[in-house]
Scaffold this motif. Structure first.
Motif, PDB file in Angstrom:
ATOM      1  N   ILE A 256     -48.170  61.178  25.151  1.00  0.00           N
ATOM      2  CA  ILE A 256     -46.737  61.435  25.002  1.00  0.00           C
ATOM      3  C   ILE A 256     -46.275  62.372  26.122  1.00  0.00           C
ATOM      4  O   ILE A 256     -46.854  63.447  26.308  1.00  0.00           O
ATOM      5  CB  ILE A 256     -46.428  62.065  23.626  1.00  0.00           C
ATOM      6  N   GLU A 292     -34.290  64.066  20.348  1.00  0.00           N
ATOM      7  CA  GLU A 292     -33.795  62.748  19.977  1.00  0.00           C
ATOM      8  C   GLU A 292     -32.657  62.359  20.912  1.00  0.00           C
ATOM      9  O   GLU A 292     -32.015  63.217  21.527  1.00  0.00           O
ATOM     10  CB  GLU A 292     -33.308  62.743  18.527  1.00  0.00           C
ATOM     11  N   THR A 293     -32.423  61.055  21.013  1.00  0.00           N
ATOM     12  CA  THR A 293     -31.338  60.571  21.860  1.00  0.00           C
ATOM     13  C   THR A 293     -30.016  61.194  21.417  1.00  0.00           C
ATOM     14  O   THR A 293     -29.695  61.213  20.233  1.00  0.00           O
ATOM     15  CB  THR A 293     -31.239  59.037  21.775  1.00  0.00           C
ATOM     16  N   ILE A 312     -32.767  59.310  26.841  1.00  0.00           N
ATOM     17  CA  ILE A 312     -34.054  58.612  26.889  1.00  0.00           C
ATOM     18  C   ILE A 312     -34.335  57.942  25.539  1.00  0.00           C
ATOM     19  O   ILE A 312     -34.129  58.539  24.484  1.00  0.00           O
ATOM     20  CB  ILE A 312     -35.189  59.597  27.233  1.00  0.00           C
ATOM     21  N   ASP A 313     -34.830  56.705  25.602  1.00  0.00           N
ATOM     22  CA  ASP A 313     -35.078  55.966  24.365  1.00  0.00           C
ATOM     23  C   ASP A 313     -36.552  55.877  23.991  1.00  0.00           C
ATOM     24  O   ASP A 313     -36.963  55.007  23.225  1.00  0.00           O
ATOM     25  CB  ASP A 313     -34.489  54.549  24.473  1.00  0.00           C
ATOM     26  N   PHE A 314     -37.373  56.782  24.557  1.00  0.00           N
ATOM     27  CA  PHE A 314     -38.783  56.816  24.153  1.00  0.00           C
ATOM     28  C   PHE A 314     -39.154  58.236  23.735  1.00  0.00           C
ATOM     29  O   PHE A 314     -38.443  59.199  24.047  1.00  0.00           O
ATOM     30  CB  PHE A 314     -39.705  56.306  25.270  1.00  0.00           C
ATOM     31  N   GLU A 315     -40.265  58.352  23.053  1.00  0.00           N
ATOM     32  CA  GLU A 315     -40.713  59.639  22.515  1.00  0.00           C
ATOM     33  C   GLU A 315     -41.228  60.555  23.632  1.00  0.00           C
ATOM     34  O   GLU A 315     -41.939  60.125  24.535  1.00  0.00           O
ATOM     35  CB  GLU A 315     -41.831  59.419  21.496  1.00  0.00           C
TER      36      GLU A 315
END
Length: 472
Positions: A256, A292-293, A312-315
Motif C-alpha cells: 500500500i 478517502e476520496t 485518488i481512487d486507490f488505497e
C-alpha cells in the motif's frame, strides 16, 4: 574527443564546509557563492567542479590564485603535456554549458546523486584548438552577459507569475473575484447546518465531540468580508482531523503506498517517491486515519501549510507529517483547499507551526486557523473562476520554462562553432554562429524566446486581471 582524465589532473577538495574558518583566502564550494578560509592548499589556475552536492552537481568555478576547495568538489588542472593547449576560462564555459549532459552521463545514486572520480575521468569532451579557444572567449563573455540578462529577466517573470497566483488566491478569499449574489443562502445558515451535521454524527458515534474553539477576535479579522460571508475556524468546517503514525513503520518493496509531506504538491499528490507498507498495517492504521476520496491532505510537518484535495481512487496511507481533513458535506472541498493555500491561511499555518529542525503544525493548533466562508453557491463560482485563472498562470509558466531552455542554449550555440559540428535535430530557434557573422542582440533575444510571442507576459497578466474583474 578526449577523456577528462587524460586532459586534466583530477584531485578531490579537502575542506568540509562545517570546518571553514573565515579568512583571507578563497574557499571554493559547490554552491554558487564562494566563501573564505584562513588557509589555502593551491596557488594556481584551476577549475573546481562540484561532484557531490545535489543542487549544485556539475557546477564549475574558474579560479586563479590562492584557494582551498570543498571536499564535495574536484580540482582540475591541465596535465603537463596539455598546459599550453588548454585555456581554463574556455573550459569553465564548456563544463557549465554542458553541465546537465555531463551530470546525466556520470552521476550515480538514488536519493543523493554524486559523481565518482572514475566515471568523471572517463567522460569524453572536445579538445578544441587553443587558437580557437582564445578566439571564442570574447564571444563567450559577451554571450554570457546576454544569457545571464535573459535568465535574470525570466526568473523575475517567474516570480511575478507566483505573485499573480498568490494574488488570485487572496482575492478569492476576500470575495473580490466574483460578483456577490444577494439571493445566495448566507454562510451563517451553512454554519448551522454544519453544526447539526456534527451533532448527528456524534449521536451516531461516527465522530467524537470536539472541544469548543475560541471565538474569533476582531484583530483576527484581517480584512472585511462581503455580506453573507462569515469568519470561522478550520475546525468548524471539518468533521474530523487526523494524522498518520508518529513513528516510522516497516517498509516493503510493494504493498500500500505510504506518503509523507514531500509527496504533497499544490498540483496534486506525487506518488513517484512513495514508500510501501503491508496491507495489514494499512488496515490497522486506517482505524485512526484513513484517507478517502474528497478529503483534504494538509502538510503539518516539514514544509507545512500546503493543501490538496484527494482525488485518488486507490488505497494509500499517510505519515505523521500529513493531516487528513474531512470537510463537512456543506463545505465545498475544493474551496476549502483553495482557502488554505491562500496567503491569509498560509501565514496562519506558519504562525501555528512550532519547532525549527523538526517543524510541526499540530492538529490542535491547525484547527484554529481562520477561514473566510462564503455562501455555498459562491464557493462553486470562486473555484470555477480560480481554476480558469490558474490555467492562465500555467500557460505563462510553460512559456517561461521554454524561454529559460532557449536562453540556456545560447552558450551552447557558440560552443558548437568551436566543435564544427552540425546538430542533426537542432531547434530552429537556436541561432547557429559562424566566425564571420555578427548577430544583433535582438535576434539573440528572439532565439532565447523561441516561438514565444513578445507580448506573452503582458498579454497573460492583462487577461488574468480581466477575468478577475469579470462579472460572475
Amino acid at each position: 574527443m578526449i577523456e577528462i582524465g587524460k586532459l586534466f589532473n583530477i584531485e578531490k577538495g579537502s575542506l568540509q564546509s562545517s570546518k571553514c574558518t573565515p579568512g583571507q583566502y578563497s574557499f571554493i564550494t559547490a554552491g554558487e557563492e564562494w566563501k573564505t578560509h584562513i588557509e589555502y592548499t593551491h596557488d594556481c589556475e584551476a577549475l573546481v567542479f562540484a561532484m557531490a552536492a545535489s543542487g549544485s552537481l556539475g557546477r564549475t568555478h574558474y579560479v586563479n590564485g590562492k584557494f582551498i576547495a570543498s571536499d564535495l568538489c574536484f580540482i582540475l588542472t591541465p596535465k603537463k603535456e596539455y598546459v599550453s593547449k588548454v585555456n581554463l576560462r574556455f573550459y569553465s564555459f564548456y563544463f557549465n554549458t554542458y553541465r546537465e549532459r555531463i551530470v546525466k552521463a556520470t552521476a550515480t545514486g538514488t536519493s543523493k546523486l554524486a559523481i565518482n572520480r572514475k566515471s568523471f575521468s572517463n567522460y569524453q569532451i572536445y579538445l578544441v584548438d587553443i587558437e580557437k579557444q582564445t578566439q571564442l572567449l570574447h564571444k563567450l563573455d559577451k554571450m554570457k552577459s546576454i544569457s545571464d540578462g535573459l535568465l535574470q529577466t525570466i526568473q523575475q517573470q517567474q516570480k511575478y507569475a507566483e505573485m499573480l497566483r498568490q494574488s488570485i488566491l487572496q482575492q478569492a478569499v476576500e470575495g473580490k473575484l466574483c460578483e456577490q449574489d444577494p439571493n445566495d443562502e448566507p454562510a451563517s445558515v451553512l454554519l448551522e447546518k454544519i453544526k447539526a451535521e456534527k451533532e448527528r454524527l456524534i449521536a451516531e458515534k461516527k465522530i467524537k465531540k470536539q472541544k469548543p474553539l475560541p471565538p474569533i477576535s476582531e484583530e483576527e479579522k484581517t480584512f472585511d468580508l462581503p455580506k453573507g460571508w462569515e469568519w470561522c475556524r478550520l475546525g468548524e468546517l471539518v468533521t474530523s482531523v487526523t494524522d498518520g503514525p508518529h513513528y516510522s513503520p516497516e517498509y516493503h518493496d510493494k504493498g500500500i503506498p505510504f506518503i509523507s509531506g514531500r509527496n504533497i504538491t499544490l498540483k496534486g499528490i506525487d506518488f513517484s517517491t512513495a514508500k510501501f507498507i503491508s496491507p495489514q498495517l494499512h488496515e490497522e492504521l486506517s482505524k485512526r486515519c484513513r484517507p478517502e476520496t474528497g478529503d483534504i491532505l494538509y502538510t503539518k510537518g516539514g514544509e507545512t501549510g500546503k493543501a490538496v484535495v484527494n482525488d485518488i481512487d486507490f488505497e494509500f496511507n499517510v505519515w505523521v507529517h500529513v493531516a487528513v481533513l474531512k470537510p463537512s458535506t456543506f463545505v465545498y472541498n475544493k474551496y476549502l483547499a483553495l482557502a488554505l493555500n491562500s496567503p491569509h491561511c498560509y501565514a496562519l499555518s506558519q504562525k501555528y507551526t512550532h519547532g525549527t529542525g523538526n517543524r510541526d503544525l499540530g492538529l490542535t493548533r491547525m484547527i484554529k486557523i481562520t477561514v473566510p466562508l462564503p455562501p455555498a453557491n459562491e464557493q462553486q463560482r470562486i473555484v470555477q473562476r480560480v481554476t480558469k485563472l490558474m490555467g492562465q498562470c500555467n500557460l505563462l509558466e510553460r512559456e517561461l520554462s521554454i524561454s529559460k531552455k532557449y536562453a540556456s542554449q545560447l552558450m551552447e550555440s557558440v560552443l558548437q562553432e568551436a566543435f564544427s559540428v552540425q546538430e542533426t535535430a537542432k531547434p530552429a530557434q537556436v541561432i547557429e554562429f559562424h566566425p564571420d557573422q555578427t548577430i544583433p542582440e535582438t535576434e539573440l533575444l528572439a532565439a532565447a524566446r523561441g516561438k514565444i510571442r513578445e507580448d506573452t507576459w503582458e498579454h497573460l497578466c492583462k487577461r488574468a486581471l480581466e477575468i478577475a474583474g469579470e462579472e460572475g
